[in-house]
Design a protein around this motif. Structure first.
Motif, mmCIF file in Angstrom:
data_model
loop_
_atom_site.group_PDB
_atom_site.id
_atom_site.type_symbol
_atom_site.label_atom_id
_atom_site.label_comp_id
_atom_site.label_asym_id
_atom_site.label_seq_id
_atom_site.Cartn_x
_atom_site.Cartn_y
_atom_site.Cartn_z
ATOM 1 N N ARG A 183 0.828 -1.213 0.000
ATOM 2 C CA ARG A 183 0.000 0.000 0.000
ATOM 3 C C ARG A 183 0.865 1.268 0.000
ATOM 4 N NH1 ARG A 183 -4.394 1.420 4.820
ATOM 5 N NH2 ARG A 183 -4.550 3.645 4.346
ATOM 6 N N PHE A 184 2.035 1.173 0.648
ATOM 7 C CA PHE A 184 2.865 2.377 0.762
ATOM 8 C C PHE A 184 4.112 2.323 -0.127
ATOM 9 C CE2 PHE A 184 0.425 2.058 4.716
ATOM 10 C CZ PHE A 184 -0.318 3.225 4.557
ATOM 11 N N GLY A 185 4.092 1.443 -1.116
ATOM 12 C CA GLY A 185 5.155 1.444 -2.130
ATOM 13 C C GLY A 185 6.433 0.739 -1.723
ATOM 14 N N TYR A 186 6.348 -0.202 -0.781
ATOM 15 C CA TYR A 186 7.565 -0.933 -0.382
ATOM 16 C C TYR A 186 7.632 -2.321 -1.026
ATOM 17 C CZ TYR A 186 8.428 2.797 2.928
ATOM 18 O OH TYR A 186 8.669 4.030 3.479
ATOM 19 N N ASP A 187 7.016 -2.484 -2.197
ATOM 20 C CA ASP A 187 7.047 -3.776 -2.905
ATOM 21 C C ASP A 187 8.488 -4.191 -3.192
ATOM 22 O OD1 ASP A 187 5.110 -1.785 -3.668
ATOM 23 O OD2 ASP A 187 4.082 -3.353 -4.821
ATOM 24 N N ASP A 188 9.338 -3.204 -3.508
ATOM 25 C CA ASP A 188 10.733 -3.524 -3.851
ATOM 26 C C ASP A 188 11.432 -4.221 -2.699
ATOM 27 O OD1 ASP A 188 10.538 -2.543 -6.309
ATOM 28 O OD2 ASP A 188 11.631 -0.660 -5.926
#
Ligand SMILES: Cc1ncc(COP(=O)(O)O)c(C=O)c1O
Length: 492
Positions: free
Chosen positions: A30-35
């Motif tokens: 949700r907060f863009g920490y997929d990496d």
């Protein structure tokens, strides 16, 4: 096997009302920490150049510590990778000398009891209130703390747990006042309340208890992983006053923690801090509003009782459906059929542990399951007989020295024997008997009942045996004539 189990569990799309607080990948995505999730293996490094060192922080680890001391508004914050457990033990070792005395609530976590063995120090117990209506333990009163300090003037520190496993807090402000009046140090096990600081900051109107950091505690240990957004095993130790020598504390932390602290774990603490800085208000308000919604809807289910207490952290949902003749274990089973996983069962009570990653959908699935259970069962009125007796945790057991020779005996034959290894129903992880305590009938009955209900009891093996001391015939008189004043208690 472990890997297969985890993948199969994730594929079920379960709803988590247990630890950890992030509740799955969705939260970081949700907060863009997929990496980070994709690269986690490549992030698993050691102390290479530029990576800093957990035990001599000068760079990136120091920067993450600074984020937490700002978030909690404290003097210093230490990152922990061995859970609150290591923070509690290190704090106690830093405050209590060898063969010293520690005043502690009897409902403390086993790590606090373990610190007694490690430091070779003696406990003086404070008994928390027993809430007989629900069969659970509640707050520790400042009066009891003062009584314990007066009776044990040589003690160096006081440890209380707030909130406890059920979310019940103690009046830390009043306790701190008493503790400091006698120049002692107050350590608060806030493993279950890492979020409270942010409820006060962002959702004050919902009336959650205040964080110990804001109430005068000296050291506060928070399991960030339990309710907030970092990985399991990560925690923060907050130093809130100058009463503790931080050089000693740092030394004890390096004693207690792995020399190979995991960078993915520490990175998850860093990510959690950034999420709280950037989205804390939005997340905490969502969480508080989802809880309000849940409690409002749950109140419409006839016969579903939710435990109440003036000092309750309501992020822990404690449910009793005994009005349908369903005890806690049966309720857990019924919820599991709908993919709802809860944290703890005590007698009739099921505790659902909410966290920062729970969504409205999770609360809706929980409510739907509870409604289904209510409609599929006959309402019979409140059944009191199945609740457990909390007094087994609060009564005083006779205490003696642990003999060097030990043996295993069947639990049925253990009455009157000296406990040589803590017996710990888990959860909640509170020892029901510690080394040196004399095992009594109530304890045996409680432990047998817990095992029969499929619960875990550490300190009792698969053959239902417990470790006890063997008293040599020539020493029998010594144990018969045990006198508190004469015998130095050894909790080894
Ligand atoms: C009251 C309490 N304190 C401390 C701990 C230890 O926390 P951790 O699992 O982070 O080591 C627990 C664990 O469940 C707990 O319930």
């Amino acid at each position: 096997m472990i890997y297969d189990f985890l993948l199969a569990h994730a594929a079920e799309n379960p709803v988590s009302f247990h630890m950890p607080g992030h509740k799955g990948a969705q939260f970081y995505e949700r907060f863009g920490y997929d990496d980070f999730l994709k690269e986690v293996m490549n992030c698993d490094i050691t102390e290479i150049v530029g990576a800093d060192n957990l035990f001599q922080m000068e760079g990136i680890i120091l920067a993450t510590m600074a984020k937490y001391s700002k978030l909690y508004d404290v003097i210093d914050s230490y990152l922990l990778v061995n859970g609150s457990s290591c923070g509690l033990i290190a704090s106690i070792l830093a405050c209590v000398g060898d063969y010293g005395k520690l005043i502690m609530a009897r409902n403390c976590h086993k790590s606090v009891f373990n610190s007694l063995t490690i430091a070779d120090c003696e406990p003086a117990y404070i008994r928390p209130e027993a809430i007989e209506e629900y069969g659970i333990l509640g707050s520790v009163s400042p009066k009891e703390v003062e009584k314990a300090i007066r009776e044990n003037p040589t003690a160096d520190a006081v440890v209380v747990v707030s909130p406890n496993y059920y979310g019940i807090c103690s009046d830390i402000e009043a306790i701190a006042e008493v503790v400091h009046k006698y120049n002692k140090i107050l350590i608060v096990d806030q493993a279950h309340g890492a979020h409270l600081k942010f409820f006060s900051r962002f959702a004050a109107e919902f009336g959650y208890p205040k964080a110990a950091e804001d109430q005068g505690a000296d050291l506060v240990i928070n399991s960030i992983h339990k309710t907030l957004g970092s990985f399991t095993q990560t925690a923060i130790l907050n130093v809130c006053s100058d009463r503790v020598d931080e050089r000693v504390l740092e030394d004890k932390l390096q004693v207690m923690e792995s020399t190979s602290p995991s960078y993915p774990l520490m990175a998850s603490l860093d990510i959690n801090a950034d999420i709280l800085f950037e989205h804390g208000e939005e997340l905490i308000r969502e969480w508080a509003e989802n809880l309000e919604y849940f409690y409002e809807e749950a109140a419409k289910i006839k016969g579903l009782e939710i435990i109440r207490h003036p000092m309750l952290d309501r992020t822990k949902i404690n449910i009793d459906m005994s009005a349908y003749d369903i005890d806690g274990n049966e309720l857990e089973e019924l919820l599991l059929n709908d993919g709802i996983y809860i944290e703890l069962v005590t007698g009739n009570i099921v505790m659902a542990m909410t966290g920062i990653g729970n969504t409205r959908e999770h609360f809706d699935r929980f409510l739907a399951s509870l409604r289904k259970i209510a409609s599929a069962h006959e309402y019979v009125g409140k059944e009191k007989s199945k609740k457990i007796q909390s007094h087994v945790f609060t009564r005083e057991l006779e205490r003696v020295l642990v003999p060097a020779e030990r043996e295993y005996v069947h639990i049925d034959d253990a009455e009157g024997r000296i406990c040589a290894q803590s017996i710990i129903p888990y959860p909640p992880g509170i020892p029901i008997a510690c080394p040196g305590e004399v095992i009594d009938r109530d304890l045996i009955e409680y432990v047998k009942k817990s095992r029969a209900a499929g619960e875990k009891v550490m300190g009792m093996n698969a053959n239902h045996q417990v470790l006890v001391g063997v008293v040599a015939p020539e020493n029998e008189d010594m144990y018969d004539d045990y006198d508190d004043e004469d015998v130095k208690l050894h909790l080894g």
